[in-house]
Design an enzyme around this catalytic site. Structure first.
Site, PDB file in Angstrom:
ATOM      1  N   ASP A  58       0.805  -1.257   0.102  1.00  0.00           N
ATOM      2  CA  ASP A  58       0.039  -0.199  -0.021  1.00  0.00           C
ATOM      3  C   ASP A  58       0.678   1.113   0.136  1.00  0.00           C
ATOM      4  OD1 ASP A  58      -2.141   1.738   0.053  1.00  0.00           O
ATOM      5  OD2 ASP A  58      -2.862   0.977   1.938  1.00  0.00           O
ATOM      6  N   SER A 115      -3.804  -7.421   6.027  1.00  0.00           N
ATOM      7  CA  SER A 115      -5.136  -7.232   6.413  1.00  0.00           C
ATOM      8  C   SER A 115      -5.506  -8.728   6.859  1.00  0.00           C
ATOM      9  CB  SER A 115      -5.784  -6.894   5.248  1.00  0.00           C
ATOM     10  OG  SER A 115      -5.444  -5.426   4.984  1.00  0.00           O
ATOM     11  N   ARG A 127     -19.389  -1.544   6.645  1.00  0.00           N
ATOM     12  CA  ARG A 127     -18.291  -1.444   7.301  1.00  0.00           C
ATOM     13  C   ARG A 127     -17.884  -0.271   8.295  1.00  0.00           C
ATOM     14  NH1 ARG A 127     -12.329  -1.059   4.642  1.00  0.00           N
ATOM     15  NH2 ARG A 127     -13.305   0.554   3.572  1.00  0.00           N
TER      16      ARG A 127
END
Lengths: 64, 521
Positions: free
Chosen positions: B97, B104, B250
């Protein structure tokens, strides 16, 4: 006399126990001290391995 | 409606390079990811496993169209896709990233699982590092699980919590005051047990700080927003739910610190699950709004025992505010909604334990730990690190200005068994463990059994050669003349209980999909 012996005995035992406890505490403390000294040496090793310029070179790109 | 608080963590690791001045952090991160993918057999000839970006919408805002950003959509080539991404057989995603390797975790039902999966991520990164050292011995790479470089750059440890769509719409997206009354005060004050600790300051408002509770507090500027790299909000409002958004949403929190201590990570995740569950159930009608939440966050980080001002004029310390939440959580524990949270009792016990410990903790104005009857030293990162720093500085001149203190701070987070100071302290018995090492190691290779991560994980374990793309909510198979997509839109479905027998009976993905077509799923 028997009474006196009975009184003396526990006192002697307590003294022995106390001494024993003291010895244990000293041993524990010595062990703890030894571990802490080892930790200090470990920290020195880590810092040495990182190098003097570590922080200057540790530059991260902005993350999320 | 109350639904289980499925949780996942996204941790960006700091990457430090030595040896090759032409190598960038981005390139090194990609090399690391591919070294691990290769090690576990995901880079065999003919294998693809592209990460599907189709469901990523970073410019859409949960608050509506007025807040959306103008996208400059980037198209990722197939070659880059594989360079950047690895969907792992434990249901997690390892990827690059920007210029950070990011791990993750898979979706977890319990805080304990999530904490263990996050710790498993440390092992995955360590294995990647070892593999890379074998493949490219000329490149020196080290990794750190923390959140700042002490030069004003930060990288995240994000948390994701599953919420009921209706409750999310009411509490978070449309009725910001509901969040302000409950969730924000909780998030601002939880750093007293969740903070990772940091030497010094990286922002003008904390410039006199010797030591801070939180690494991220210096970087938080807003309560809500789409940004993640500047003007950072506590709650990221990206409308990207990775599930059927009609039913599920989320909650994306980006204010947290990376935890090394198991107790700190467990209480952070567990207490947040409970507070969200209580919000969803409408169990907290109280108004605990803070007058200035961002300043309170910064203030507590610098002086954790100092009171902060609430909207109603009361002045309470962070621990006192956390007590309000804990008392509610105790009253909530016999409800049906509370039963949806695994290990509820243990979360309460540990939460109470750390708050009691923090009430009894005595620090000198110079941050010496004078009394720690709650043994927080082995439970909370910011206290364990503080103890380490104090030991070092007192063996010298006692000053907080010693140039090696920030170095020591960073070395605490190094993800390397041989050199990481946290692991040394853990090895020496100074850290309270909640998990056996075997429990953590299990999650290096396996997903939790009780979420859709199980399904994704088993697909990668059994049919990796037939997968051509995947993401959190889909697994796509290449069956030659046809691509078959298996949607995973419900994070609570796809569990071991539902699919173990099916996987056992399906030798290839065609058989699996055929069984699913038959209505088995």
């Amino acid at each position: 006399m028997p009474d006196a012996r009975q009184i003396k005995k526990p006192k002697k035992k307590a003294a022995v126990k106390k001494e024993h406890k003291q010895d244990q505490a000293e041993t524990l403390s010595k062990e703890k001290q030894k571990k802490l000294k080892e930790l200090d040496a470990y920290i020195e090793g880590v810092l040495e391995e990182a190098g003097e310029d570590f922080l200057d070179q540790f530059k991260q790109i902005e993350g999320e | 409606m109350s639904i289980p608080k499925v949780v996942g963590i996204e941790q960006e690791y700091a990457i430090q390079l030595k040896g090759d001045p032409t190598l960038t952090a981005y390139e090194a991160s990609c090399m690391l990811i591919n070294a691990y993918a290769r090690r576990i057999g995901l880079r065999e000839p003919g294998m693809r496993l592209f990460w599907d970006y189709a469901h990523e919408t970073p410019y859409e805002d949960i608050r509506g169209r007025l807040f959306r950003k103008s996208p400059t959509q980037q198209v990722v080539s197939d070659e880059d896709n594989l360079l950047i991404n690895a969907g792992l057989p434990n249901g997690a995603r390892l990827y690059t990233d920007h210029a950070h390797p990011e791990y993750s975790t898979a979706e977890c039902r319990s805080a304990r699982q999530a904490m263990a999966c996050d710790k498993a991520g440390e092992i995955v990164l360590r294995k990647a590092l070892l593999e890379m050292r074998v493949l490219c011995p000329e490149v020196g790479v080290t990794l750190y699980k923390n959140n700042s470089d002490h030069k004003g750059h930060s990288y995240g440890c994000h948390e994701n919590y599953l919420m009921d769509a209706h409750a999310h719409e009411n509490c978070i997206a449309k009725e910001a005051h509901a969040t302000a009354r409950v969730l924000i005060p909780f998030l601002v004050t939880r750093q007293v047990f969740a903070g990772a600790g940091k030497v010094g300051s990286e922002a003008p408002h904390s410039r006199h700080a010797l030591y801070q509770v939180s690494q991220r507090a210096d970087f938080m500027e807003n309560l809500y927003g789409l940004e993640t790299m500047y003007a950072r909000p506590m709650i990221n409002t990206r409308a990207e739910h990775h599930a059927d958004a009609e039913r599920f949403r989320r909650l994306h929190l980006i204010l947290g610190d990376a935890n090394m201590c198991e107790v700190a990570g467990f209480v952070k995740l567990g207490a947040t699950q409970i507070v969200l569950q209580m919000m969803e159930a409408g169990f907290i009608p109280d108004d605990w709004s803070l007058k200035d939440p961002i300043n309170a966050l910064r203030h507590i980080s610098v002086e954790f025992q100092a009171p902060v001002e609430m909207q109603n004029g009361r002045r309470l310390s962070a621990v006192q505010i956390q007590r309000l939440f804990l008392e509610k959580a105790e009253a909530f524990k016999d409800t049906a909604a509370a039963a949806l949270i695994p290990d509820y009792e243990e979360i309460l016990t540990r939460w109470a334990e750390v708050l009691n410990g923090l009430e009894q903790l005595k620090l000198s104005p110079d941050f010496d730990i004078q009394d720690d009857p709650g043994h927080l030293l082995g439970k909370l990162d910011w206290i364990l690190k503080l103890w380490l720093l104090n030991r070092y500085r007192h063996a010298r001149d006692g000053s907080w200005d010693h140039p090696l203190l920030p170095v020591l701070d960073l070395q605490y987070h190094r993800v390397d068994n041989q050199q990481g100071l946290f692991y040394k302290l853990q090895h020496d018995g100074l850290v309270t463990r909640l998990c056996a090492e075997t429990e953590i190691e299990h999650f290096v290779n396996h997903a939790p059994d009780d979420t859709r991560a199980y399904f994704r994980s088993r697909c990668i374990q059994k049919y990796a050669r037939q997968i051509f793309m995947l993401n959190w909510e889909i697994v796509g198979f290449d069956h030659g003349d046809i691509h078959r997509m298996v949607p995973l839109l419900n994070p609570l479905k796809g569990t071991r209980e539902q699919f173990e027998a099916l996987f056992a009976g399906a030798d290839d993905s065609k058989a699996l999909v055929s069984q699913l077509d038959g209505g088995t799923g």
